[in-house]
Write a protein that holds these residues in place. Sequence first.
Motif, mmCIF file in Angstrom:
data_model
loop_
_atom_site.group_PDB
_atom_site.id
_atom_site.type_symbol
_atom_site.label_atom_id
_atom_site.label_comp_id
_atom_site.label_asym_id
_atom_site.label_seq_id
_atom_site.Cartn_x
_atom_site.Cartn_y
_atom_site.Cartn_z
ATOM 1 N N THR A 147 -18.940 -5.771 -2.941
ATOM 2 C CA THR A 147 -17.490 -5.729 -2.791
ATOM 3 C C THR A 147 -17.113 -5.848 -1.329
ATOM 4 O OG1 THR A 147 -15.496 -4.391 -3.165
ATOM 5 C CG2 THR A 147 -17.515 -3.205 -2.666
ATOM 6 N N SER A 148 -15.887 -6.248 -1.089
ATOM 7 C CA SER A 148 -15.346 -6.227 0.267
ATOM 8 C C SER A 148 -15.058 -4.780 0.665
ATOM 9 C CB SER A 148 -14.072 -7.071 0.343
ATOM 10 O OG SER A 148 -13.155 -6.699 -0.672
ATOM 11 N N ASN A 149 -14.734 -4.573 1.927
ATOM 12 C CA ASN A 149 -14.571 -3.209 2.442
ATOM 13 C C ASN A 149 -13.330 -2.493 1.931
ATOM 14 O OD1 ASN A 149 -16.907 -3.248 4.018
ATOM 15 N ND2 ASN A 149 -15.859 -4.236 5.721
ATOM 16 N N ASN A 150 -12.419 -3.190 1.320
ATOM 17 C CA ASN A 150 -11.166 -2.569 0.883
ATOM 18 C C ASN A 150 -11.217 -2.123 -0.571
ATOM 19 O OD1 ASN A 150 -11.254 -5.278 0.030
ATOM 20 N ND2 ASN A 150 -9.028 -5.380 -0.143
ATOM 21 N N PHE A 151 -12.330 -1.551 -0.994
ATOM 22 C CA PHE A 151 -12.414 -1.045 -2.367
ATOM 23 C C PHE A 151 -11.564 0.217 -2.502
ATOM 24 C CE2 PHE A 151 -15.870 0.621 0.168
ATOM 25 C CZ PHE A 151 -15.920 1.968 -0.154
ATOM 26 N N PRO A 152 -11.196 0.626 -3.719
ATOM 27 C CA PRO A 152 -10.328 1.791 -3.912
ATOM 28 C C PRO A 152 -10.833 3.044 -3.211
ATOM 29 C CG PRO A 152 -10.522 0.585 -5.956
ATOM 30 C CD PRO A 152 -11.468 -0.068 -4.989
ATOM 31 N N TYR A 153 -9.884 3.775 -2.605
ATOM 32 C CA TYR A 153 -10.096 5.040 -1.891
ATOM 33 C C TYR A 153 -10.775 4.863 -0.534
ATOM 34 C CZ TYR A 153 -9.276 6.637 -6.658
ATOM 35 O OH TYR A 153 -8.754 6.826 -7.917
ATOM 36 N N SER A 154 -11.053 3.629 -0.141
ATOM 37 C CA SER A 154 -11.604 3.408 1.187
ATOM 38 C C SER A 154 -10.458 3.248 2.177
ATOM 39 C CB SER A 154 -12.483 2.160 1.196
ATOM 40 O OG SER A 154 -11.693 0.992 1.056
ATOM 41 N N SER A 155 -10.801 3.179 3.451
ATOM 42 C CA SER A 155 -9.784 2.988 4.481
ATOM 43 C C SER A 155 -9.599 1.516 4.833
ATOM 44 C CB SER A 155 -10.163 3.764 5.747
ATOM 45 O OG SER A 155 -11.439 3.370 6.208
ATOM 46 N N ALA A 200 5.672 -21.120 -7.365
ATOM 47 C CA ALA A 200 6.919 -21.865 -7.610
ATOM 48 C C ALA A 200 7.807 -21.931 -6.377
ATOM 49 C CB ALA A 200 7.673 -21.235 -8.781
ATOM 50 N N GLY A 201 7.204 -22.136 -5.221
ATOM 51 C CA GLY A 201 7.990 -22.328 -4.012
ATOM 52 C C GLY A 201 8.447 -21.067 -3.315
ATOM 53 N N LYS A 202 8.242 -19.891 -3.906
ATOM 54 C CA LYS A 202 8.632 -18.663 -3.233
ATOM 55 C C LYS A 202 7.397 -17.967 -2.681
ATOM 56 C CE LYS A 202 8.559 -15.571 -7.275
ATOM 57 N NZ LYS A 202 9.346 -14.620 -8.086
ATOM 58 N N LYS A 203 7.609 -16.886 -1.942
ATOM 59 C CA LYS A 203 6.512 -16.168 -1.304
ATOM 60 C C LYS A 203 6.437 -14.735 -1.830
ATOM 61 C CE LYS A 203 4.676 -18.955 1.885
ATOM 62 N NZ LYS A 203 3.226 -19.226 2.029
ATOM 63 N N VAL A 204 5.214 -14.276 -2.085
ATOM 64 C CA VAL A 204 4.951 -12.882 -2.432
ATOM 65 C C VAL A 204 3.967 -12.348 -1.393
ATOM 66 C CG1 VAL A 204 4.086 -11.271 -4.155
ATOM 67 C CG2 VAL A 204 5.301 -13.330 -4.881
ATOM 68 N N TYR A 205 4.406 -11.351 -0.627
ATOM 69 C CA TYR A 205 3.592 -10.832 0.457
ATOM 70 C C TYR A 205 2.950 -9.499 0.074
ATOM 71 C CZ TYR A 205 6.173 -14.299 3.210
ATOM 72 O OH TYR A 205 6.724 -15.463 3.684
ATOM 73 N N ASN A 206 2.094 -9.029 0.984
ATOM 74 C CA ASN A 206 1.445 -7.711 0.847
ATOM 75 C C ASN A 206 0.689 -7.570 -0.471
ATOM 76 O OD1 ASN A 206 2.529 -6.803 3.349
ATOM 77 N ND2 ASN A 206 4.463 -6.331 2.324
ATOM 78 N N VAL A 207 -0.092 -8.585 -0.779
ATOM 79 C CA VAL A 207 -0.942 -8.549 -1.967
ATOM 80 C C VAL A 207 -2.340 -8.116 -1.535
ATOM 81 C CG1 VAL A 207 -1.922 -9.867 -3.872
ATOM 82 C CG2 VAL A 207 0.380 -10.405 -3.033
ATOM 83 N N ASN A 208 -2.828 -7.024 -2.084
ATOM 84 C CA ASN A 208 -4.175 -6.547 -1.770
ATOM 85 C C ASN A 208 -5.204 -7.518 -2.349
ATOM 86 O OD1 ASN A 208 -3.646 -3.871 -0.469
ATOM 87 N ND2 ASN A 208 -2.624 -3.501 -2.415
ATOM 88 N N ASN A 209 -6.047 -8.043 -1.478
ATOM 89 C CA ASN A 209 -7.020 -9.061 -1.873
ATOM 90 C C ASN A 209 -8.412 -8.432 -1.928
ATOM 91 O OD1 ASN A 209 -8.276 -11.466 -2.469
ATOM 92 N ND2 ASN A 209 -8.269 -12.210 -0.365
ATOM 93 N N TYR A 210 -8.966 -8.326 -3.137
ATOM 94 C CA TYR A 210 -10.278 -7.722 -3.338
ATOM 95 C C TYR A 210 -11.305 -8.816 -3.622
ATOM 96 C CZ TYR A 210 -7.561 -3.428 -3.964
ATOM 97 O OH TYR A 210 -6.703 -2.377 -3.789
#
Length: 394
Positions: free
Chosen positions: A95-103, A113-123
Motif C-alpha cells: 500500500t501507499s503511505n496514506n493507509f487508514p489511521y496513518s499520518s 463531465a468538464g467539472k472538477k472534484v478536488y481533495n480526493v484521497n488517492n490510495y
Amino acid sequence: MVKHLFKLIWNKRKHNFLFLSEILVSFLVIFAVFSFLVYYYLNYRKPLGLAYDRVWSINYNRDQQTKNMDSLVIFYEDLKKSLKSMPMVEAVSYTSNNFPYSSGIMTTGLSPAGKKVYNVNNYMVGDDYNKVWKMTLLEGRWFNPEDKVARNKPIIINESLRKEIFGNGPAIGKSVGDYEDKGKLKIIGVVQDFKANGDFWPAGYALFSPLDSGYLKHTNVLLVKVRPEADAGFESSLYKFMANRLKNSSIEIQHLSEMRDAKNEQTIIPMLIFIIIASFLIINVALGLFGVLWYNINQRRGEIGLRRALGASGNSVSGQLISESLILATMSLAVGCFFALQFPIMNVFNVPSIVYVLAILLSIAFIYVLVFVCALYPGKQAAAIHPAVALHEE
C-alpha cells in the motif's frame, strides 16, 4: 401582563445590559461547543466501513540492491507469498503511505463531465487490500491481474465520491478524467464509505488505484491481516523474518487498533479541554446571573412588598421575576441566533447545515434552562418577602 413586563425591562435597561451581555456571550460559547459535539456525534454514528482489528502495518526503508525492475517485482512478489504462507496470516497487501489511521496524505482530483472534484484521497493498493480491511463493495468488483494491462486505468471509488459525481445514478463502467483531464479512468467498483481519520471525522472522497510494478520501488508499507491467535511471539517472529529478508532496512510493526486509538485521542483530548474551559465560563456566567438577579430583588423590595400588600401571591411575584429573566434571555438569544445563522447560510468550514441548526436549538434550550435555574431561587426568595417588612424598610 407581557406589556407590563416589557415596560419594567425597558425602565431598567441600564441594569439589564450586563444580564443581556452575559447571555449573549454564553450563547455564542455554547453554540461553538455544541457545533463541535454535534459534528463529531453525527460522524461517530456513521458506519466505520472497515475492519481495523488484527491489521498490522510493516514499515521498512530498504535500499534497493538493483535497478532492474523485473528483479524488484520478483523480489516483492516472493516476499508477499512468503508472508501469506505463514499460518497466522490471513491476507497481505502492499500500500501507499496514506493507509487508514496513518499520518500520510496523498490527494488528487477528478474531471468528470468538464467539472472538477478536488481533495480526493488517492490510495495506491495491492490486489488483496480489500481482504485486509474487509471493505464492503456496494457495486462492481475489486481489482484483478487483468486490470494492470487495461487501456483505461481502472479505479474504485467510495460512495461519497459516486454521489458527488453521479448523484443517485450508476457509476460502474463510467469513465472520468484524471486531475489534468488528459487521461481516462474507468470505474469498476464502489465501496462503502470508510472513516480513515478516526471515528469522529467524515469519510471524504476516496479512490483506489492498483499498485503497479513501477510504483513498487516507492513502496515501503505492507499491511498484514493476522489471525485471532496471533500474539507477541508471532509478532517477534514476523519482525525477525522481515529483518532477514530486508537486511538493509529498519523494520517497524504497528497495530492499526493502536493507531486508530491515537487518531481518536487527537480529537477527544482537545475537545475535552475546550469543554472544560467552556464549563468554567458557564459557571462564572451562572454565578454572575445569580448575583444580578439577587441584586435586582434587593433593589426592588419596595415594589415587591407593595405588590404583596395589594394581594399578589408569592407564586405570582416569583413567576414575574422568572418571566422577566426569560424575556431578557429571549432578547439576547435573538441577537445570538442572528450571528449563529450566518454559519449554515454561508456554509462556514464546509460543515453540513444540520450541524449548525441542531447546535443552535441545543444552545437555546441550554440557555433557557440556565436562566430558569439561576432565576428560580432568587424568585422564591422574592416570594418570601413579607409586605409589612418590605414597606417598613422603604
